[in-house]
Design an enzyme around this catalytic site. Sequence first.
Site, PDB file in Angstrom:
ATOM      1  CB  SER A 333     -82.403 -58.147  95.966  1.00 40.36           C
ATOM      2  OG  SER A 333     -81.366 -57.250  96.286  1.00 40.36           O
ATOM      3  CG  HIS A 360     -83.364 -54.476  95.058  1.00 40.60           C
ATOM      4  ND1 HIS A 360     -83.427 -55.155  96.251  1.00 40.60           N
ATOM      5  CD2 HIS A 360     -84.611 -53.957  94.861  1.00 40.60           C
ATOM      6  CE1 HIS A 360     -84.645 -55.050  96.766  1.00 40.60           C
ATOM      7  NE2 HIS A 360     -85.384 -54.338  95.935  1.00 40.60           N
ATOM      8  CG  ASP A 457     -88.340 -54.100  98.272  1.00 40.61           C
ATOM      9  OD1 ASP A 457     -89.386 -53.580  98.695  1.00 40.61           O
ATOM     10  OD2 ASP A 457     -87.819 -53.807  97.177  1.00 40.61           O
TER      11      ASP A 457
END
Length: 514
Positions: A333, A360, A457
């Site tokens: 991310s 992301h 995540d």
Amino acid sequence: MCAYRVLVVDDSAFMRKIITDLIVRDESFNIVGTAANGKEAVEKVKELQPDLVTMDVEMPEMNGLEALPLIMAAHPLPVIMLSGINEQGMKETIMALEAGAFDFIRKPSIAHAQDIEQVSKALLEQMHTAMQAVRSRLERKEANERKAALEQAKKVPQEKPTGQAVTEKRAGSQASIDKPPVVPLAPSPAVSTQPKRDAGKSVPAAAKQETKRQQSGTSVTAGRIEQPAAQPSKSVQASTVQKKEDLSKGMGRTPGKLNSSNTAADKSLHGKDKVGLVKPEPRKTVSSSATPIPAAATPPVTAPTVPAAPKGFSLKKGVHTSSFRKLVAVGCSTGGPRALKTLLERIPGDFPAPIVIVQHMPPNFTRSLAQRLNTLSPLRVVEAEQGMTLETGTAYIAPGGYQLRIVPGAGGKYTVSLKMEEARNGHRPSVDTMFESLLSLTSLERHLVLLTGMGSDGAKMMKKLYDAGVQSTFAENEETCVVYGMPRSAVELKCVRHLLPMQEIAPKLVQVVK
């Protein structure tokens, strides 16, 4: 606590006003100035010394991409890029992230109040994350300095009080002149009952005893037995130096110089526990999970952007086949584009497994990311498409706005499945969704990697796969993470087998997968 000082940079006065109004909603931040272009931004950063900068990508005179390296060289600090959705703006945003920008957001649409609110929420979240990362970095630096100071203090010998040292010195001198030591090394009844009148005859004996002590390496001082460090003789030292010189000549090295290609990898291996390498919990399914990896097994980390490929591998692109038994899955991310650049530059073009990546990012930006990485990596890098068949030597970037899964296809092949499902863990694509799709693919040797990123995540599904028998799990360590969130979550779940700095993950991954 004092508010963080923010500099807002945009060539549009109207946009500067909007961004400023969004930021001052949060009392944690205070606007200390604005700038209309990159050149002015460089000057204002030097003058105002802000804690954080928001900067437009496309500006006249000097754009954000040109200003960023100048700012980072003179006054390193978090810079959040504001990007337009046109193709040029997206390409420059990806390059800015590679150059050291903390993260980016899309510019809000003036016509839609809801879009402005979404951008406001995303911007403030990123700003708080950036300042938390700065605090964590400072705390880690201070902790390392304290640790180094304590280790240095342990190395310095403890000095005795002045009075005690002088007393012991005099006592030792007097004993060597007047009489033998009071406490012999091996007391016996005959010695203890020696008449006092025979003291004069014991001086030669004491000298002989002292000679024996020196030869044996022990000494008696103030009634205590001490073991000094062994000192090699000059002949032994000369012999050792000669052997080192001969060995160095045989290896083609100059004595006294380190082999820089081995230093980083060796340091990582010998310092696993010190840097926080998580040892896997014992599992009945894998009996060899706790077997240590020998130092010689890790390939050296070299200075060039693309290091020499392991034996049997070629750096040439174009070696692709849909027949494989191994698969690599990567999640990242915040800070991901720069980490992916480091990772994919160091993997050879005929890598014997496909690499599936969830970063992301919003729609369209993932395509620009794939195009950029394709120009830098020996691998073929593409944005994944529905029904695409996976092939070796290829990295697939999950498109923004879709959840990606890997599913079995016809003829023993594996394909990409994309669906516009709800966000998971606040993300679409989600690393957990992609990892979860690998649970049923037991015929494949699966290798999981979690890189820099805020949140958690990917960690839960990495744990499930680890418990199911997937032994090869990697995470980027705190020292090189832009944000140590996703890797930290996996480490806390005790499912990370290799915790490494970013530059060492690719060589180790190549070694494990080949």
